[in-house]
Design a protein around this motif. Structure first.
Motif, PDB file in Angstrom:
ATOM      1  N   ASN A 361     -25.933  -5.830  -1.855  1.00  0.00           N
ATOM      2  CA  ASN A 361     -26.084  -7.233  -2.145  1.00  0.00           C
ATOM      3  C   ASN A 361     -27.553  -7.489  -2.474  1.00  0.00           C
ATOM      4  N   VAL A 362     -27.851  -7.770  -3.733  1.00  0.00           N
ATOM      5  CA  VAL A 362     -29.262  -7.876  -4.106  1.00  0.00           C
ATOM      6  C   VAL A 362     -29.618  -9.227  -4.721  1.00  0.00           C
ATOM      7  N   ILE A 363     -30.892  -9.523  -4.662  1.00  0.00           N
ATOM      8  CA  ILE A 363     -31.437 -10.681  -5.373  1.00  0.00           C
ATOM      9  C   ILE A 363     -32.192 -10.132  -6.575  1.00  0.00           C
ATOM     10  N   THR A 364     -31.895 -10.667  -7.744  1.00  0.00           N
ATOM     11  CA  THR A 364     -32.638 -10.253  -8.934  1.00  0.00           C
ATOM     12  C   THR A 364     -33.524 -11.410  -9.337  1.00  0.00           C
ATOM     13  N   THR A 365     -34.779 -11.129  -9.584  1.00  0.00           N
ATOM     14  CA  THR A 365     -35.687 -12.224  -9.923  1.00  0.00           C
ATOM     15  C   THR A 365     -35.615 -12.540 -11.415  1.00  0.00           C
ATOM     16  N   VAL A 366     -36.263 -13.638 -11.779  1.00  0.00           N
ATOM     17  CA  VAL A 366     -36.307 -14.055 -13.178  1.00  0.00           C
ATOM     18  C   VAL A 366     -36.794 -12.875 -14.034  1.00  0.00           C
ATOM     19  N   LEU A 487     -42.869 -24.057  -2.874  1.00  0.00           N
ATOM     20  CA  LEU A 487     -41.986 -24.750  -1.948  1.00  0.00           C
ATOM     21  C   LEU A 487     -42.822 -25.145  -0.742  1.00  0.00           C
ATOM     22  N   ASN A 488     -42.923 -26.442  -0.496  1.00  0.00           N
ATOM     23  CA  ASN A 488     -43.799 -26.946   0.562  1.00  0.00           C
ATOM     24  C   ASN A 488     -45.175 -26.287   0.506  1.00  0.00           C
ATOM     25  N   GLY A 489     -45.685 -26.182  -0.676  1.00  0.00           N
ATOM     26  CA  GLY A 489     -47.052 -25.683  -0.846  1.00  0.00           C
ATOM     27  C   GLY A 489     -47.168 -24.169  -0.957  1.00  0.00           C
ATOM     28  N   ASP A 490     -46.094 -23.423  -0.584  1.00  0.00           N
ATOM     29  CA  ASP A 490     -46.161 -21.961  -0.699  1.00  0.00           C
ATOM     30  C   ASP A 490     -45.660 -21.521  -2.062  1.00  0.00           C
ATOM     31  N   SER A 491     -46.435 -20.711  -2.738  1.00  0.00           N
ATOM     32  CA  SER A 491     -46.000 -20.221  -4.042  1.00  0.00           C
ATOM     33  C   SER A 491     -44.938 -19.146  -3.836  1.00  0.00           C
ATOM     34  N   VAL A 492     -43.816 -19.275  -4.527  1.00  0.00           N
ATOM     35  CA  VAL A 492     -42.734 -18.304  -4.391  1.00  0.00           C
ATOM     36  C   VAL A 492     -42.879 -17.315  -5.541  1.00  0.00           C
ATOM     37  N   ASP A 493     -43.464 -16.158  -5.242  1.00  0.00           N
ATOM     38  CA  ASP A 493     -43.782 -15.241  -6.340  1.00  0.00           C
ATOM     39  C   ASP A 493     -42.542 -14.827  -7.131  1.00  0.00           C
ATOM     40  N   ALA A 494     -41.401 -14.765  -6.441  1.00  0.00           N
ATOM     41  CA  ALA A 494     -40.184 -14.325  -7.123  1.00  0.00           C
ATOM     42  C   ALA A 494     -39.711 -15.332  -8.169  1.00  0.00           C
ATOM     43  N   LEU A 495     -40.241 -16.543  -8.113  1.00  0.00           N
ATOM     44  CA  LEU A 495     -39.825 -17.545  -9.096  1.00  0.00           C
ATOM     45  C   LEU A 495     -40.879 -17.766 -10.182  1.00  0.00           C
ATOM     46  N   SER A 496     -41.966 -17.016 -10.111  1.00  0.00           N
ATOM     47  CA  SER A 496     -43.005 -17.164 -11.143  1.00  0.00           C
ATOM     48  C   SER A 496     -42.511 -16.600 -12.462  1.00  0.00           C
ATOM     49  N   LYS A 586     -28.522 -17.657  -5.011  1.00  0.00           N
ATOM     50  CA  LYS A 586     -28.246 -18.013  -6.404  1.00  0.00           C
ATOM     51  C   LYS A 586     -29.383 -18.793  -7.063  1.00  0.00           C
ATOM     52  N   ALA A 587     -30.255 -19.386  -6.227  1.00  0.00           N
ATOM     53  CA  ALA A 587     -31.365 -20.153  -6.798  1.00  0.00           C
ATOM     54  C   ALA A 587     -32.271 -19.265  -7.637  1.00  0.00           C
ATOM     55  N   PHE A 588     -32.363 -17.977  -7.248  1.00  0.00           N
ATOM     56  CA  PHE A 588     -33.272 -17.089  -7.960  1.00  0.00           C
ATOM     57  C   PHE A 588     -32.785 -16.775  -9.372  1.00  0.00           C
ATOM     58  N   LEU A 589     -31.487 -16.832  -9.542  1.00  0.00           N
ATOM     59  CA  LEU A 589     -30.942 -16.531 -10.868  1.00  0.00           C
ATOM     60  C   LEU A 589     -30.585 -17.768 -11.654  1.00  0.00           C
TER      61      LEU A 589
END
Ligand code: GTP
Length: 595
Positions: A361-366, A487-496, A586-589
Motif C-alpha cells: 500500500n503506497v503513496i505516490t507523490t505528484v 499545512l498549518n505553516g509546515d511545508s509538505v514536501d510531498a506536495l511540492s 488520496k490527497a497526494f494524488l
C-alpha cells in the motif's frame, strides 16, 4: 531463409491486435482453439484486464502455402506511447507489418505513428480493416482513410474480423506473398538484434532476438555489445507457445537465448549480440538507452514497510529495466524511493502491480518530469525532484522537455482541443485533414503539462473521439518556479511541484481548494497555503470540528461501538500524519486531477 517471414502487427490500442493474433495462431494450428485463453499473447493478468500489450513477445507459426512450408514469426509490439522505443526495436526485427485499423473507429494517432516507424524501416505494409462484423463498421469511409494514408489500392485492403475469423486466411497468404524473406548472410560475423527480454524466476533473463547476420550455436561464447558483457549461450531456441530449444540458429531466425543473466539491466532492448571470438564490426544501428521521463516519490503508508517496498521494487525491476529507483526521504512521508518511469501509464502500471502482486500500500507523490537546471557556474544538473532544485540565486536558467504531440479527432472537437492544448502551453505546428470530418493536429507541448490531467481532459472534451500520441522532441528554456503547499505553516514536501510561473497562481489556488475538500475536519482549524518561496499566493481554512464517533451509540450495545472504533482505526490507516494534521492518502494524488 526464403521460407521465413518475420512480421509484426501495428495498430492503435483496442483495434483488435491481440484478438487477430489469436486467430492466426489458431488457423496455423500453433495452438488448439480449445486451449486458447482469451488472449495468448497478453500473458500478464494485468495486461489482460487493461487490454494493453505491455511487453512485446514473439511466437513462431508454421504454414503450408501452395505446397510449400513456411515459418512465420509474429513479433508482438506494445501498444502504448510510453513504450514506443520497444515498438521501434520490434519493428526493426521485421520485414513486414500488418496495419490493423478498426472499421468502426478509423485511423487513430498510434496507427499513424507506428506506421511511420514501419515505413522508416522499409517494412512491407499489409493493410487490414478489422471488426468488419460490427454493425457500426464504416468500411467505405475507413477504406478512404487507408488509401489516403498508404496510397494503396482499395482491393489491397483485407477486410477481417478477429471475432468471426473473416479474412484470416487471406492475411496469412498475404504475409507469404507480400512480406519479403529476411536478407542476411549466415556465414558473416554474428549480429543479433535484441528486441525484448523477460524475466523467468527459474531461468533468469531470457533475451529475444532476431539474427540479422551469422549463425549461433548452443554453447557459443557471445558478447552483448552495449553492456560489453560476455556469456555462454546455455540454451538457444525458438519461441512456440513454449520455448523450443535448438542447437543452431542462423540469419533470419527469431529466437531466444538463456545464458545465466540475472538482472534485466544487463539486457538492453536494441543491443547487439555477437561472438566473442569473431565479433561483428559494427553494432546494429538504432540502439538507445531508454531514459525515464517521469519521476515520482513512492512511499510506504506504514513506515516499517520500507524494506518490503525496496524488495518489491527490486523484483519489479528484474522484469522491467526501464523502471529506476533510488532512496529518498521526505519530511512528510518518511523514507521511500524516487522512481523513474517512461511515462504516466508506466507509472500507473507499476503502482498497480505493487498493490496487486506485492500487496504494498503506497503513496505516490505528484509526478514531475526531469528538468535541466543550468547554474551560473555553467554546470548542468538534471533535477528529478522539486526538492532537488538548487538555490534559486545560483540558477542561470532551467530547461524542460518538450514533446511533439499528435491528436487525431473529429473536426467538431477541433476548437475545444486547440483551446486545451494552447492552455497547456502548446504551440501549434500544423493541422492536416485526414478525410472530410477528421483532422490531425500537431503540437509542441511541455511534457510536464501532460503529467497533470491532460488525458482525462482530452477524453472528456472530445467525448472519447480523440487519440493522442507523442514523442520527446527537445528541451526548451522555461520560467519555472517551485510551488510549496503548507499545512498549518509546515511545508509538505510531498506536495511540492515545479511549475511554470504563469500557472503557479491557478495551480496553487486549485490545490488549496482540492485539499480543503479532501482533508477531513479535525479538532482544530487547519490552514492550507500555497507559496512560492516565502510568498503566500493562496489560502484556504478547514474549520475545526469535535468528532465523537461513539456518541451516536450512546447506551447502545458494545459490539456496535467496537465496530465503529475498528472502522475508525482502519480509516486512520489510510491517513498520514503531517505535523499535527492527518492527511488522507488520496490527497497526494488527487491534486493530479484538479477540475
Ligand atoms: P491493445 O493490446 O490494447 O493494443 O489492444 P488490441 O489491439 O490487442 O485489441 P484487443 O484484441 O484486445 O481487442 C480490443 C477489443 O475489441 C476486445 O474487447 C475484443 O474483444 C474486441 N475485438 C477485437 N477484434 C474484434 C472483431 O473483429 N470484432 C469485434 N466485434 N470485436 C473485436
Amino acid at each position: 531463409m526464403n521460407h521465413i517471414r518475420n512480421f509484426c502487427i501495428i495498430a492503435h490500442i483496442d483495434h483488435g491486435k491481440s484478438t487477430l493474433a489469436d486467430r492466426l495462431l489458431e488457423v496455423t494450428q500453433t495452438i488448439a482453439a480449445k486451449d486458447l485463453q482469451a488472449q495468448v499473447l497478453d500473458n500478464m493478468d494485468l495486461e489482460r484486464e487493461r487490454g494493453i500489450t505491455i511487453k512485446s513477445h514473439a511466437i513462431q507459426m508454421e504454414y503450408q502455402y501452395k505446397g510449400e512450408h513456411y515459418i512465420l514469426n509474429l513479433i508482438d509490439t506494445p501498444g502504448h506511447v510510453d513504450f514506443s522505443y520497444e515498438v521501434s526495436r520490434s519493428i526493426a526485427a521485421c520485414e513486414g507489418a500488418l496495419l490493423i485499423v478498426d472499421a468502426t473507429q478509423g485511423i487513430q494517432a498510434q496507427t499513424i505513428s507506428n506506421l511511420y516507424m514501419a515505413i522508416e524501416h522499409d517494412l512491407s505494409i499489409i493493410p487490414v480493416m478489422n471488426k468488419m462484423d460490427m454493425d457500426s463498421a464504416m468500411p467505405d469511409e475507413v477504406e478512404d482513410q487507408i488509401v489516403e494514408l498508404l496510397g494503396c489500392k482499395r482491393d489491397e485492403i483485407i477486410r477481417a474480423s478477429g471475432k468471426t475469423g473473416l479474412g484470416v486466411n487471406e492475411i496469412l497468404s498475404a504475409i507469404v506473398e507480400k512480406v519479403p524473406p529476411p536478407v542476411g548472410n549466415s556465414d558473416a560475423p554474428l549480429q543479433c538484434l535484441i528486441f525484448d527480454s523477460v524475466f523467468n524466476s527459474f531461468r533468469g533473463i531470457i533475451a529475444y532476438f532476431k539474427i540479422v547476420n551469422g549463425t549461433i550455436r548452443k554453447g557459443d561464447w557471445v558478447k552483448f555489445v552495449a553492456t560489453e558483457k560476455e556469456y555462454e549461450a546455455d540454451e538457444i531456441g525458438v519461441l512456440k507457445l513454449n520455448m523450443s530449444p535448438r542447437d543452431i540458429l542462423s540469419a533470419g531466425d527469431v529466437g531466444y537465448i538463456i545464458s545465466g543473466i540475472k538482472t534485466s539491466r544487463e539486457v538492453k532492448v536494441g543491443d547487439t549480440i555477437t561472438h566473442v571470438k569473431h565479433p561483428c564490426e559494427k553494432a546494429i544501428a538504432g540502439f538507445e538507452e531508454v531514459k525515464p521521463m517521469v519521476f515520482a516519490g513512492v512511499y510506504p503508508i506504514e513506515t516499517e514497510e520500507f524494506e518490503d517496498l525496496r524488495s518489491s521494487i527490486e523484483k519489479l525491476q528484474l522484469n522491467d529495466a526501464s523502471l529506476t529507483f533510488e532512496p529518498e526521504s521526505s519530511l512528510a512521508l518518511g523514507f521511500g524511493f524516487r522512481c523513474g518511469f517512461l511515462g504516466l501509464l508506466h507509472m500507473e502500471i507499476i503502482q498497480e502491480r505493487l498493490d496487486r502482486e506485492f500487496d504494498m500500500n503506497v503513496i505516490t507523490t505528484v509526478p514531475n518530469v526531469s528538468y535541466r537546471v543550468h547554474t551560473k557556474q555553467g554546470e548542468m544538473i538534471e533535477v528529478h525532484n522539486p526538492s532537488g532544485l538548487p538555490d534559486p540565486t545560483s540558477i542561470d536558467y532551467i530547461e524542460e522537455p518538450f514533446i511533439r504531440a499528435s491528436v487525431i479527432t473529429k473536426t467538431d472537437f477541433l476548437g475545444a482541443i486547440m483551446t486545451l492544448c494552447l492552455g497547456k502551453r502548446g504551440i501549434l505546428i500544423k493541422q492536416d485533414f485526414i478525410s472530410g470530418t477528421r483532422v490531425e493536429i500537431i503540437f509542441d507541448m511541455p511534457l510536464g503539462e501532460i503529467v497533470f490531467d491532460f488525458y482525462d481532459k482530452l477524453k472528456s472534451i472530445s467525448k472519447g473521439y480523440a487519440s493522442f500520441d507523442y514523442h520527446l522532441h527537445d528541451y526548451r528554456e522555461s520560467k519555472l518556479v517551485k510551488l510549496d503547499i503548507l499545512l498549518n505553516g509546515d511545508s509538505v514536501d510531498a506536495l511540492s511541484s515545479l511549475t511554470h510561473v504563469d500557472n503557479a497562481y491557478t495551480l496553487g489556488r486549485r490545490m488549496c481548494e482540492k485539499l480543503k475538500e479532501l482533508i477531513p475536519r479535525q479538532q482544530f482549524d487547519i490552514a492550507i497555503q500555497a507559496a512560492i518561496g516565502s510568498k503566500i499566493i493562496a489560502r484556504e481554512t478547514i474549520k475545526a470540528v469535535r468528532k465523537d464517533v461513539t456518541a451516536k451509540c450512546y447506551g447502545g450495545d458494545i459490539s456496535r461501538k467496537r465496530k465503529l472504533l475498528e472502522k475508525q482505526k482502519k480509516g486512520k490507516k489510510k491517513m498520514k500524519q503531517i505535523g499535527s494534521v492527518e492527511v488522507p492518502q488520496k490527497a497526494f494524488l488527487a491534486v493530479l486531477k484538479l477540475d
